[in-house]
Design a protein around this motif. Structure first.
Motif, PDB file in Angstrom:
ATOM      1  N   ASN A   6       0.821  -1.210   0.000  1.00 21.97           N
ATOM      2  CA  ASN A   6       0.000   0.000   0.000  1.00 21.97           C
ATOM      3  C   ASN A   6       0.857   1.263   0.000  1.00 21.97           C
ATOM      4  OD1 ASN A   6      -2.131  -1.864   2.063  1.00 21.97           O
ATOM      5  ND2 ASN A   6      -2.689  -1.194   0.024  1.00 21.97           N
ATOM      6  N   ARG A  61       4.513   3.101  -2.183  1.00 20.42           N
ATOM      7  CA  ARG A  61       5.494   2.995  -3.256  1.00 20.42           C
ATOM      8  C   ARG A  61       6.872   2.745  -2.667  1.00 20.42           C
ATOM      9  NH1 ARG A  61       6.203   7.283  -8.267  1.00 20.42           N
ATOM     10  NH2 ARG A  61       7.715   6.049  -9.466  1.00 20.42           N
ATOM     11  N   ALA A  69       7.973  -1.014  -9.446  1.00 18.63           N
ATOM     12  CA  ALA A  69       6.622  -1.073  -8.916  1.00 18.63           C
ATOM     13  C   ALA A  69       5.632  -0.577  -9.947  1.00 18.63           C
ATOM     14  CB  ALA A  69       6.515  -0.247  -7.638  1.00 18.63           C
ATOM     15  N   LYS A  70       4.465  -1.155  -9.923  1.00 15.00           N
ATOM     16  CA  LYS A  70       3.360  -0.741 -10.793  1.00 15.00           C
ATOM     17  C   LYS A  70       2.176  -0.388  -9.904  1.00 15.00           C
ATOM     18  CE  LYS A  70       0.879  -0.425 -14.623  1.00 15.00           C
ATOM     19  NZ  LYS A  70       1.133   0.586 -15.675  1.00 15.00           N
ATOM     20  N   LYS A  71       1.685   0.829 -10.044  1.00 15.17           N
ATOM     21  CA  LYS A  71       0.523   1.235  -9.264  1.00 15.17           C
ATOM     22  C   LYS A  71      -0.728   0.642  -9.892  1.00 15.17           C
ATOM     23  CE  LYS A  71      -1.770   5.286  -7.265  1.00 15.17           C
ATOM     24  NZ  LYS A  71      -1.782   6.769  -7.183  1.00 15.17           N
ATOM     25  N   MET A 110      -6.217   2.995  -6.684  1.00 17.17           N
ATOM     26  CA  MET A 110      -6.499   3.467  -5.333  1.00 17.17           C
ATOM     27  C   MET A 110      -7.645   2.664  -4.751  1.00 17.17           C
ATOM     28  SD  MET A 110      -4.329   5.917  -4.761  1.00 17.17           S
ATOM     29  CE  MET A 110      -5.047   6.715  -3.313  1.00 17.17           C
ATOM     30  N   PRO A 142      -3.107   3.709  -1.876  1.00 19.39           N
ATOM     31  CA  PRO A 142      -2.727   3.107  -3.165  1.00 19.39           C
ATOM     32  C   PRO A 142      -2.435   1.618  -3.022  1.00 19.39           C
ATOM     33  CG  PRO A 142      -0.844   4.194  -2.205  1.00 19.39           C
ATOM     34  CD  PRO A 142      -1.999   4.455  -1.268  1.00 19.39           C
ATOM     35  N   ILE A 143      -2.533   0.928  -4.125  1.00 23.27           N
ATOM     36  CA  ILE A 143      -2.135  -0.478  -4.190  1.00 23.27           C
ATOM     37  C   ILE A 143      -1.027  -0.590  -5.230  1.00 23.27           C
ATOM     38  CG2 ILE A 143      -2.842  -2.837  -4.706  1.00 23.27           C
ATOM     39  CD1 ILE A 143      -5.638  -2.114  -3.825  1.00 23.27           C
ATOM     40  N   TRP A 144       0.128  -1.086  -4.790  1.00 24.41           N
ATOM     41  CA  TRP A 144       1.293  -1.231  -5.666  1.00 24.41           C
ATOM     42  C   TRP A 144       1.679  -2.709  -5.775  1.00 24.41           C
ATOM     43  CZ3 TRP A 144       3.862   2.844  -8.084  1.00 24.41           C
ATOM     44  CH2 TRP A 144       3.494   4.132  -7.674  1.00 24.41           C
ATOM     45  N   LYS A 152      -6.266  -5.301 -11.294  1.00 24.44           N
ATOM     46  CA  LYS A 152      -6.981  -4.166 -11.886  1.00 24.44           C
ATOM     47  C   LYS A 152      -8.432  -4.550 -12.153  1.00 24.44           C
ATOM     48  CE  LYS A 152      -3.318  -1.466 -14.067  1.00 24.44           C
ATOM     49  NZ  LYS A 152      -2.798  -0.923 -15.334  1.00 24.44           N
TER      50      LYS A 152
END
Length: 300
Positions: free
Chosen positions: A155, A157, A165-167, A170, A271-273, A298
């Motif tokens: 959660n 970066r 990392a790839k976001k 949210m 965020p979710i990374w 996603k």
């Protein structure tokens, strides 16, 4: 104090050295055992075995914890460098592997590991039966540089330059409670109505209290009579009507045993990374799972 020994005569065991390293960094055998996912007695025997092989005392007991002796402090620096080197060797070997078959370890928090990952992993197993999956359940950030996991769902970066990392997006964190607890509160309509409510605290730092007060709740420490760092335990307390809890809305809304508290209250957003070591992206197996997780997360 300087350690003098003939290293050529020492029968070196990296497992014992790793047990010493993690114990030194965690500060206790129990914490180190949890970090390594092994039984505490086994870890203790490995540390004792290293002391016997080297003929030095590495730790002294201080209360319930451990503190390094001068010999232990000197040895720690050498073992820490060995750990970094071992990690680089493992990463390089993994990065050059072009086989899809093999094991992948994915680190995630308790709720994500229990709710989000199982259907994704089930689908992955159908598409890639040669890939074996190890799910590392950890509410703390697994150390990818030390190969505690290959891929991590976080959660925040990462800041380490060797990580990519790839976001994913949210997520909303929302207040939930059992219907009977909401009724006992008189079906609150405003933040002020929660001034006498109980909440399950998830951290000792006060961050949760600060975050909720940022939404205008005006809570104090007295509103947090329950504390657990385990999300599954927190959720069970909420479902039993013990207090209010906060959880990812996607997970909370799917549970029929709870309802939103103050549905119109602005949610906390985080965020979710998806994170992996840079060298791992050259591995077909790691890249396949990494891309698969991005697509599925996603979608969900």
């Amino acid at each position: 104090m300087h350690i003098r020994m003939d290293w050529r005569a020492v029968k070196f065991d990296w497992n014992k050295a790793r047990a010493f390293l993690v114990t030194a960094e965690e500060g206790s055998l129990s914490a180190a055992a949890r970090a390594l996912g092994m039984a505490q007695p086994t870890l203790g025997r490995q540390v004792d075995g290293l002391e016997q092989e080297l003929g030095i005392v590495l730790f002294e007991r201080v209360g319930r914890g451990l503190t390094l002796t001068p010999s232990g402090m000197e040895l720690l620096e050498h073992v820490r460098e060995m750990g970094k080197a071992a990690g680089r060797v493992s990463l390089t070997a993994m990065g050059q592997s072009q086989a899809l078959e093999g094991t992948i370890s994915i680190s995630a928090s308790e709720t994500y590991a229990a709710v989000l990952l199982p259907p994704i992993v089930a689908k992955l197993r159908i598409e890639e039966p040669g890939i074996h999956v190890e799910i590392v359940v950890a509410n703390h950030a697994s150390d990818l540089l030390r190969r505690e996991a290959d891929i991590a769902i976080r959660n925040f970066r990462p800041t380490e330059p060797d990580l990519i990392a790839k976001k994913i997006g949210m997520a909303d964190a929302v207040l939930y409670a059992a219907p009977n607890y909401v009724a006992r509160l008189g079906h609150p309509q405003t933040p002020y109505d929660l001034r006498h409510a109980d909440f399950v605290n998830m951290d000792r730092s006060g961050m949760m209290l600060k975050a909720l007060n940022g939404l205008g709740l005006g809570l104090t420490e007295a509103n947090f009579p329950l504390l657990t760092e385990n999300y599954i335990v927190m959720w069970e307390l909420v479902k039993q009507g013990a207090a209010i809890g906060i959880l990812d809305a996607q997970i909370g809304d799917a549970d029929p045993d709870v309802v939103r508290v103050l549905p119109d209250l602005e949610p906390l957003k985080f965020p979710i990374w998806l994170v992996a070591h840079r060298e791992l992206t050259t591995s077909r197996r790691i890249r396949r799972v990494y891309d698969f997780l991005i697509e599925e997360l996603k979608r969900t």
